[in-house]
Design a protein around this motif. Structure first.
Motif, short mmCIF file in Angstrom:
data_model
loop_
_atom_site.label_atom_id
_atom_site.label_comp_id
_atom_site.label_asym_id
_atom_site.label_seq_id
_atom_site.Cartn_x
_atom_site.Cartn_y
_atom_site.Cartn_z
N GLY A 43 0.79 -1.22 0.00
CA GLY A 43 0.00 0.00 0.00
C GLY A 43 0.82 1.27 0.00
O GLY A 43 0.45 2.27 -0.64
N GLU A 44 1.94 1.27 0.71
CA GLU A 44 2.78 2.47 0.77
C GLU A 44 3.34 2.79 -0.61
O GLU A 44 3.34 3.95 -1.05
N ARG A 45 3.82 1.76 -1.31
CA ARG A 45 4.36 1.99 -2.66
C ARG A 45 3.26 2.42 -3.62
O ARG A 45 3.50 3.21 -4.53
N PHE A 46 2.07 1.89 -3.44
CA PHE A 46 0.95 2.31 -4.29
C PHE A 46 0.69 3.79 -4.13
O PHE A 46 0.56 4.53 -5.12
N LEU A 47 0.61 4.27 -2.89
CA LEU A 47 0.36 5.69 -2.65
C LEU A 47 1.47 6.56 -3.22
O LEU A 47 1.21 7.63 -3.79
N ALA A 48 2.72 6.09 -3.10
CA ALA A 48 3.85 6.85 -3.65
C ALA A 48 3.79 6.85 -5.18
O ALA A 48 4.10 7.86 -5.82
N THR A 49 3.37 5.73 -5.76
CA THR A 49 3.32 5.61 -7.22
C THR A 49 2.26 6.53 -7.82
O THR A 49 2.51 7.21 -8.82
N ILE A 50 1.08 6.57 -7.22
CA ILE A 50 0.03 7.42 -7.80
C ILE A 50 0.32 8.90 -7.57
O ILE A 50 -0.22 9.76 -8.27
N GLU A 51 1.16 9.19 -6.59
CA GLU A 51 1.60 10.59 -6.40
C GLU A 51 2.52 10.99 -7.55
O GLU A 51 2.46 12.12 -8.04
N ARG A 52 3.33 10.05 -7.98
CA ARG A 52 4.31 10.30 -9.05
C ARG A 52 3.72 10.09 -10.44
O ARG A 52 4.09 10.78 -11.39
N LEU A 53 2.80 9.12 -10.54
CA LEU A 53 2.20 8.78 -11.83
C LEU A 53 0.67 8.82 -11.71
O LEU A 53 0.04 7.79 -11.46
N PRO A 54 0.08 9.99 -11.84
CA PRO A 54 -1.39 10.08 -11.73
C PRO A 54 -2.06 9.12 -12.71
O PRO A 54 -1.57 8.91 -13.82
#
Length: 209
Positions: A43-54
């Motif tokens: 989940g943490e990586r998911f949140l970081a990913t969507i911050e970087r890649l909308p």
């Protein structure tokens, strides 16, 4: 978002199982309607990913490491913008779909469904619809504390005064494993992940009563 002149629906997937990650990526990427822009194992990586890649849609598991599906949805509630979320899970708890809806998910799909059902759910959610199995919506606004059994309510009060699992087992005359079983059900009903969150929920509820 999808439908505003874009040729495909952009997706980020969060799945803890590496083999299923690969299968999901092949399934979704193999359909010309979709573009998988990111993958995450927790989940943490998911949140970081969507911050970087909308993206338009996020497909997440419910039982994710570090930050689970519940935590992801709670984090997105604090953001002004974010993708529409589909919870894709094999979790056997029949209440997960209701919890996901109450926390703001746009869709729910069981891993027991056909792969095509997941793809149809993504299209529907990207188009602004909500996709869930039958849910008693009257329960979405009910008091979670009222749903606790007497034993669960007793254990929650014991948690609030700092008792350990062993202490709770001794006081209730049950085994520590039975305490763990009741706590797991208790956390699910309160939509929390651990005892600290359960105690915080309990204390907040007492403040407003």
């Amino acid at each position: 978002m999808a439908g505003h002149g874009k040729s495909s629906i952009s997706i980020v997937i969060a799945e803890k199982n590496p083999l299923l990650q690969s299968s999901l990526q092949k399934l979704v990427s193999g359909d010309g309607r979709f573009n998988v822009v990111g993958m995450a194992g927790d989940g943490e990586r998911f949140l970081a990913t969507i911050e970087r890649l909308p993206c338009d849609v996020g497909v997440i598991g419910w039982e994710l490491p570090f930050t689970d599906g519940r935590g992801v949805l709670q984090a997105l509630q604090r953001r002004a913008l974010g993708p529409r979320i589909i919870v894709y899970t094999g979790c056997s708890n029949p209440d997960v779909a209701r919890q996901a809806m109450a926390l703001g998910a746009a869709g729910f799909c069981s891993k027991n469904e056909s792969p095509g059902h997941l793809l149809d759910t993504i299209v529907a959610v990207a188009g602004g619809r909500m996709v869930f199995p039958f849910i008693d919506v009257t329960r979405l606004v009910s008091d979670p504390l009222a749903e606790l059994t007497q034993r669960e309510a007793e254990l929650l009060a014991a948690l609030a005064v700092g008792h350990t699992n062993q202490q709770m087992a001794d006081l209730a005359g049950i085994s520590p494993n039975t305490v763990k079983f009741h706590l797991k059900n208790l956390y699910a009903k309160l939509s929390v992940s651990n005892r600290a969150q359960a105690v915080a929920f309990y204390m907040k509820s007492r403040e407003v009563r």
